[in-house]
Motif scaffolding. Structure first.
Motif, PDB file in Angstrom:
ATOM      1  N   PRO A   7      -1.106 -19.586 -39.585  1.00  0.00           N
ATOM      2  CA  PRO A   7      -1.832 -18.731 -40.048  1.00  0.00           C
ATOM      3  C   PRO A   7      -1.714 -17.114 -40.149  1.00  0.00           C
ATOM      4  N   ARG A   8      -1.662 -16.596 -41.352  1.00  0.00           N
ATOM      5  CA  ARG A   8      -1.446 -15.352 -41.448  1.00  0.00           C
ATOM      6  C   ARG A   8      -1.413 -14.251 -40.388  1.00  0.00           C
ATOM      7  N   SER A   9      -3.360 -14.601 -40.148  1.00  0.00           N
ATOM      8  CA  SER A   9      -3.318 -13.918 -38.935  1.00  0.00           C
ATOM      9  C   SER A   9      -2.081 -13.395 -37.970  1.00  0.00           C
ATOM     10  N   VAL A  10      -1.928 -14.792 -37.125  1.00  0.00           N
ATOM     11  CA  VAL A  10      -1.068 -15.081 -36.342  1.00  0.00           C
ATOM     12  C   VAL A  10       0.294 -14.178 -36.642  1.00  0.00           C
ATOM     13  N   VAL A  11       0.414 -14.021 -37.433  1.00  0.00           N
ATOM     14  CA  VAL A  11       2.163 -13.807 -38.054  1.00  0.00           C
ATOM     15  C   VAL A  11       1.835 -12.090 -38.174  1.00  0.00           C
ATOM     16  N   GLY A  12       0.944 -11.650 -38.827  1.00  0.00           N
ATOM     17  CA  GLY A  12       0.619 -10.635 -39.009  1.00  0.00           C
ATOM     18  C   GLY A  12      -0.159  -9.384 -37.715  1.00  0.00           C
ATOM     19  N   ARG A  13      -0.241 -10.137 -36.586  1.00  0.00           N
ATOM     20  CA  ARG A  13      -0.282  -9.800 -35.337  1.00  0.00           C
ATOM     21  C   ARG A  13       1.166  -9.814 -34.163  1.00  0.00           C
ATOM     22  N   GLN A  14       1.994 -10.864 -34.383  1.00  0.00           N
ATOM     23  CA  GLN A  14       3.028 -11.351 -34.588  1.00  0.00           C
ATOM     24  C   GLN A  14       4.092  -9.428 -34.738  1.00  0.00           C
ATOM     25  N   LEU A  15       3.572  -9.279 -36.118  1.00  0.00           N
ATOM     26  CA  LEU A  15       4.761  -7.880 -36.949  1.00  0.00           C
ATOM     27  C   LEU A  15       4.079  -7.204 -36.441  1.00  0.00           C
ATOM     28  N   ASP A  16       2.978  -6.928 -36.248  1.00  0.00           N
ATOM     29  CA  ASP A  16       1.734  -5.517 -35.181  1.00  0.00           C
ATOM     30  C   ASP A  16       3.143  -5.389 -34.157  1.00  0.00           C
ATOM     31  N   LYS A  17       2.468  -6.670 -33.396  1.00  0.00           N
ATOM     32  CA  LYS A  17       3.739  -5.991 -32.121  1.00  0.00           C
ATOM     33  C   LYS A  17       4.945  -5.632 -32.087  1.00  0.00           C
ATOM     34  N   SER A  18       5.690  -6.658 -33.032  1.00  0.00           N
ATOM     35  CA  SER A  18       7.330  -6.369 -33.131  1.00  0.00           C
ATOM     36  C   SER A  18       7.497  -4.743 -33.681  1.00  0.00           C
ATOM     37  N   ARG A  19       7.016  -4.322 -34.110  1.00  0.00           N
ATOM     38  CA  ARG A  19       6.484  -3.007 -34.947  1.00  0.00           C
ATOM     39  C   ARG A  19       6.508  -2.136 -34.102  1.00  0.00           C
ATOM     40  N   LYS A  20       5.922  -1.888 -33.048  1.00  0.00           N
ATOM     41  CA  LYS A  20       5.270  -1.281 -32.031  1.00  0.00           C
ATOM     42  C   LYS A  20       6.350  -1.481 -30.890  1.00  0.00           C
ATOM     43  N   ILE A  21       6.494  -2.303 -30.539  1.00  0.00           N
ATOM     44  CA  ILE A  21       8.132  -1.791 -29.598  1.00  0.00           C
ATOM     45  C   ILE A  21       8.548  -1.368 -30.435  1.00  0.00           C
TER      46      ILE A  21
END
Length: 83
Positions: A7-21
């Motif tokens: 789902p897009r929400s999962v992809v969005g959370r993963q992207l946010d997490k990788s951007r924060k890292i």
């Protein structure tokens, strides 16, 4: 058969997490991201390698991808100084 897409929400959370890292990295590299047409992208990368030689600055194309219209988005990385 291909596996189902997440789902897009999962992809969005993963992207946010990788951007924060990526934003919290404490390395000393200088990075610049560009979005240019293919010929201009090649010239910009050559310019970086000529101005900041790989042997002294560890210059490299850190990441790249092709966008619509043959536009290349890429990130150049180098050390801030050469000793």
């Amino acid at each position: 058969m291909l596996p189902p897409k997440p789902p897009r929400s999962v992809v969005g959370r993963q992207l946010d997490k990788s951007r924060k890292i990526a934003a919290s990295r404490k390395d000393s590299f200088v990075r610049e991201t560009y979005r240019l047409g293919r010929p201009a992208a090649r010239e910009k990368a050559k310019e970086w390698f000529n101005r900041f030689p790989k042997a002294a600055y560890w210059t490299q194309v850190e990441s790249w991808r092709v966008l619509d219209g043959d536009v290349i988005e890429f990130t150049m990385r180098r050390l801030p100084t050469a000793d």
